[in-house]
Design a protein around this motif. Structure first.
Motif, mmCIF file in Angstrom:
data_model
loop_
_atom_site.group_PDB
_atom_site.id
_atom_site.type_symbol
_atom_site.label_atom_id
_atom_site.label_comp_id
_atom_site.label_asym_id
_atom_site.label_seq_id
_atom_site.Cartn_x
_atom_site.Cartn_y
_atom_site.Cartn_z
ATOM 1 N N LEU A 1 22.587 58.295 34.660
ATOM 2 C CA LEU A 1 23.746 58.746 35.208
ATOM 3 C C LEU A 1 23.642 59.996 35.952
ATOM 4 C CD1 LEU A 1 26.369 57.618 32.945
ATOM 5 C CD2 LEU A 1 25.456 56.305 34.714
ATOM 6 N N GLY A 2 22.551 60.883 35.484
ATOM 7 C CA GLY A 2 22.314 62.224 36.046
ATOM 8 C C GLY A 2 21.437 62.126 37.444
ATOM 9 N N LEU A 3 20.896 61.080 37.612
ATOM 10 C CA LEU A 3 20.042 60.683 38.778
ATOM 11 C C LEU A 3 20.828 60.191 40.097
ATOM 12 C CD1 LEU A 3 16.630 59.713 36.835
ATOM 13 C CD2 LEU A 3 17.716 62.065 37.497
ATOM 14 N N ILE A 4 22.156 59.916 40.066
ATOM 15 C CA ILE A 4 22.683 59.594 41.330
ATOM 16 C C ILE A 4 22.730 60.631 42.280
ATOM 17 C CG2 ILE A 4 24.203 58.005 40.044
ATOM 18 C CD1 ILE A 4 26.513 60.207 40.218
ATOM 19 N N THR A 5 22.694 60.311 43.185
ATOM 20 C CA THR A 5 22.631 61.247 44.515
ATOM 21 C C THR A 5 24.034 61.996 44.649
ATOM 22 O OG1 THR A 5 20.779 60.234 45.683
ATOM 23 C CG2 THR A 5 21.969 61.691 46.958
ATOM 24 N N LEU A 6 23.949 63.536 44.611
ATOM 25 C CA LEU A 6 25.013 64.305 45.076
ATOM 26 C C LEU A 6 25.072 64.861 46.356
ATOM 27 C CD1 LEU A 6 27.851 65.251 43.587
ATOM 28 C CD2 LEU A 6 26.411 67.407 42.863
ATOM 29 N N ASN A 7 23.626 65.236 46.676
ATOM 30 C CA ASN A 7 23.447 65.643 48.041
ATOM 31 C C ASN A 7 21.951 65.255 48.605
ATOM 32 O OD1 ASN A 7 22.853 67.329 50.248
ATOM 33 N ND2 ASN A 7 23.032 69.181 49.361
ATOM 34 N N ASN B 1 12.679 65.808 39.577
ATOM 35 C CA ASN B 1 11.368 65.327 38.958
ATOM 36 C C ASN B 1 11.509 63.743 38.966
ATOM 37 O OD1 ASN B 1 10.207 67.777 38.237
ATOM 38 N ND2 ASN B 1 11.205 67.841 36.272
ATOM 39 N N SER B 2 12.450 63.037 39.137
ATOM 40 C CA SER B 2 12.623 61.736 39.302
ATOM 41 C C SER B 2 12.063 60.954 40.600
ATOM 42 C CB SER B 2 13.980 61.166 39.182
ATOM 43 O OG SER B 2 14.981 61.592 40.148
ATOM 44 N N GLY B 3 12.064 61.841 41.472
ATOM 45 C CA GLY B 3 11.695 61.473 43.020
ATOM 46 C C GLY B 3 12.845 61.554 43.904
ATOM 47 N N ASN B 4 13.997 61.668 43.285
ATOM 48 C CA ASN B 4 15.360 61.548 43.871
ATOM 49 C C ASN B 4 15.517 63.154 44.450
ATOM 50 O OD1 ASN B 4 17.730 61.068 45.390
ATOM 51 N ND2 ASN B 4 18.831 60.967 43.464
ATOM 52 N N ASN B 5 16.194 63.240 45.598
ATOM 53 C CA ASN B 5 16.600 64.575 46.384
ATOM 54 C C ASN B 5 17.996 64.745 46.003
ATOM 55 O OD1 ASN B 5 14.060 64.904 47.004
ATOM 56 N ND2 ASN B 5 14.539 65.393 49.096
ATOM 57 N N GLY B 6 18.424 65.873 45.412
ATOM 58 C CA GLY B 6 19.853 66.287 45.465
ATOM 59 C C GLY B 6 20.538 65.585 44.532
ATOM 60 N N SER B 7 19.973 65.133 43.302
ATOM 61 C CA SER B 7 20.594 64.421 42.040
ATOM 62 C C SER B 7 21.717 65.130 41.421
ATOM 63 C CB SER B 7 19.756 63.764 41.177
ATOM 64 O OG SER B 7 19.066 65.047 40.707
ATOM 65 N N LEU B 8 22.485 64.487 40.501
ATOM 66 C CA LEU B 8 23.798 65.343 40.011
ATOM 67 C C LEU B 8 22.954 66.447 38.726
ATOM 68 C CD1 LEU B 8 26.557 65.603 39.230
ATOM 69 C CD2 LEU B 8 26.210 63.675 37.540
ATOM 70 N N GLU B 9 21.823 65.968 38.620
ATOM 71 C CA GLU B 9 21.134 66.802 37.476
ATOM 72 C C GLU B 9 20.727 68.243 38.044
ATOM 73 O OE1 GLU B 9 18.275 65.172 34.548
ATOM 74 O OE2 GLU B 9 16.693 66.099 35.789
ATOM 75 N N GLY C 1 32.665 66.996 39.334
ATOM 76 C CA GLY C 1 33.698 66.125 39.448
ATOM 77 C C GLY C 1 33.308 65.338 40.384
ATOM 78 N N ALA C 2 32.688 65.487 41.425
ATOM 79 C CA ALA C 2 32.379 64.679 42.520
ATOM 80 C C ALA C 2 31.480 63.766 41.910
ATOM 81 C CB ALA C 2 31.694 65.378 43.491
ATOM 82 N N GLY C 3 30.506 63.968 41.172
ATOM 83 C CA GLY C 3 29.580 62.866 40.574
ATOM 84 C C GLY C 3 30.305 62.045 39.871
ATOM 85 N N LEU C 4 31.219 62.416 38.784
ATOM 86 C CA LEU C 4 31.985 61.504 37.846
ATOM 87 C C LEU C 4 32.952 60.779 38.696
ATOM 88 C CD1 LEU C 4 33.178 64.065 35.171
ATOM 89 C CD2 LEU C 4 31.326 62.286 34.989
ATOM 90 N N ALA C 5 33.216 61.131 39.978
ATOM 91 C CA ALA C 5 34.081 60.150 40.717
ATOM 92 C C ALA C 5 33.413 58.866 41.157
ATOM 93 C CB ALA C 5 34.791 61.124 41.896
ATOM 94 N N SER C 6 32.096 59.367 41.652
ATOM 95 C CA SER C 6 31.640 58.102 41.999
ATOM 96 C C SER C 6 31.309 56.925 40.839
ATOM 97 C CB SER C 6 29.971 58.690 42.672
ATOM 98 O OG SER C 6 30.179 59.407 43.749
#
Length: 334
Positions: free
Chosen positions: A165-171, A178-186, A228-233
């Motif tokens: 869940l911490g690797l969803i995109t926030l921005n 480190n997961s390869g994603n950009n702007g993750s919730l983490e 809160g924005a991440g949790l809403a998603s």
């Protein structure tokens, strides 16, 4: 034929973290009989971590009476619970057969699982989620882990790696993860993110906020909006009965949860399932099912279903004002 009595058997639970390896010895009811914490070797290469684990296991179970070992790793394990596929914030952890290694060293059956999944199951079994069937958990620590429990079952996907869940995109234009994603919730809500954004440790920011420091208070408000924005998603996708928040950052929840709630309130459709009641609690699962998470706070949000009729913004604000808050610090065991 003699039926084996497993009620007296004991097992070892291990939480592999970026700064500490925490162990607990448990009975069949989930009671912690003994706990131990040792520093994670730096750099935390797999072979060094294995050696530290084996030494700690010998300390917590010198007579060798435990019958099995479970390890929570900071990243996904394979579906069979044998291989640590990646530990996102540890060096050199890619497809490490840690279960095989530990079995060879200890002679005890060993299984691996994502550490947040372990925490989620502990809360579902003995903690804040024990009366629920659908819940999600996030751990706000060095990274941000997650667990998803649907209809009373841990959801890990077809290959065992779902629920990050911490690797969803926030921005999408945010810092590289480190997961390869950009702007993750983490990258906005973890301990490392807080250090990057402020140059301070979360506990220091919490202390400054308690002293009324305006910059610290402003930071936690911004932090709450991001969380809160991440949790809403996540709520839109999973509509859980509860969200449980753990991890060291949650010690400062009193400063960021009001803006979490405001963000959730602003982002939900008025006719959607809404968040009506919030309780922050140090759950039984910390003291019994998972002492490895000791000295953390669990933040328990139970959702009740709104009727599908539309309600006004004033009424929604009144509902939010009725949220129940309770903070209880969990003392370290052992």
């Amino acid at each position: 034929m003699t039926v084996a009595d497993h009620s007296r058997e004991e097992v070892i639970g291990i939480d592999l973290g970026g700064s500490a390896i925490k162990l607990g010895r448990f009975n069949a009811e989930g009671n912690c009989l003994q706990s131990l914490s040792v520093p994670t070797p730096q750099p935390a290469y797999p072979e060094a971590v294995l050696a530290a684990m084996v030494t700690a296991i010998e300390q917590i179970d010198p007579a060798g009476k435990t019958v099995a070992i479970g390890v929570g790793t900071p990243g996904p394990a394979d579906a069979a619970g044998r291989i640590a596929r990646v530990a996102i914030n540890l060096a050199g952890w890619h497809n490490i057969p840690l279960a095989d290694w530990l079995e060879a060293k200890t002679g005890k059956p060993t299984v691996l699982a994502n550490d947040a999944n372990c925490a989620g199951m502990g809360e579902y079994w003995l903690g804040a989620g024990r009366h629920l069937r659908h819940l999600i958990l996030l751990t706000l620590g060095t990274g941000v882990g997650g667990a998803v429990i649907l209809d009373g079952k841990l959801f890990t996907g077809h290959d065992g790696s779902a629920g990050e869940l911490g690797l969803i995109t926030l921005n999408p234009d945010g810092p590289e993860c480190n997961s390869g994603n950009n702007g993750s919730l983490e990258q906005y809500t973890s301990v490392r993110a807080i250090r990057r954004r402020t140059g301070l440790e979360p506990d220091e920011l919490g202390a400054r906020a308690r002293a009324g420091d305006p910059e610290a208070l402003a930071f936690w408000q911004a932090y709450g909006r991001d969380l809160g924005a991440g949790l809403a998603s996540l709520v839109y996708v999973l509509t859980p009965e509860a969200i449980i928040i753990g991890g060291g950052v949650s010690a400062s929840a009193e400063f960021f949860f009001p803006t979490v709630w405001q963000e959730l309130d602003n982002r939900f459709f008025q006719s959607l399932v809404g968040a009506l009641w919030q309780q922050m609690t140090g759950g039984v699962g910390v003291g019994k099912g998972n002492t490895i998470r000791s000295s953390q706070q669990n933040l328990f949000k139970r959702q009740q279903k709104l009727t599908h009729q539309r309600i006004g913004a004033v009424e929604r604000r009144q509902v939010v004002k009725q949220l129940v808050w309770q903070i209880r610090q969990i003392r370290r065991h052992g």
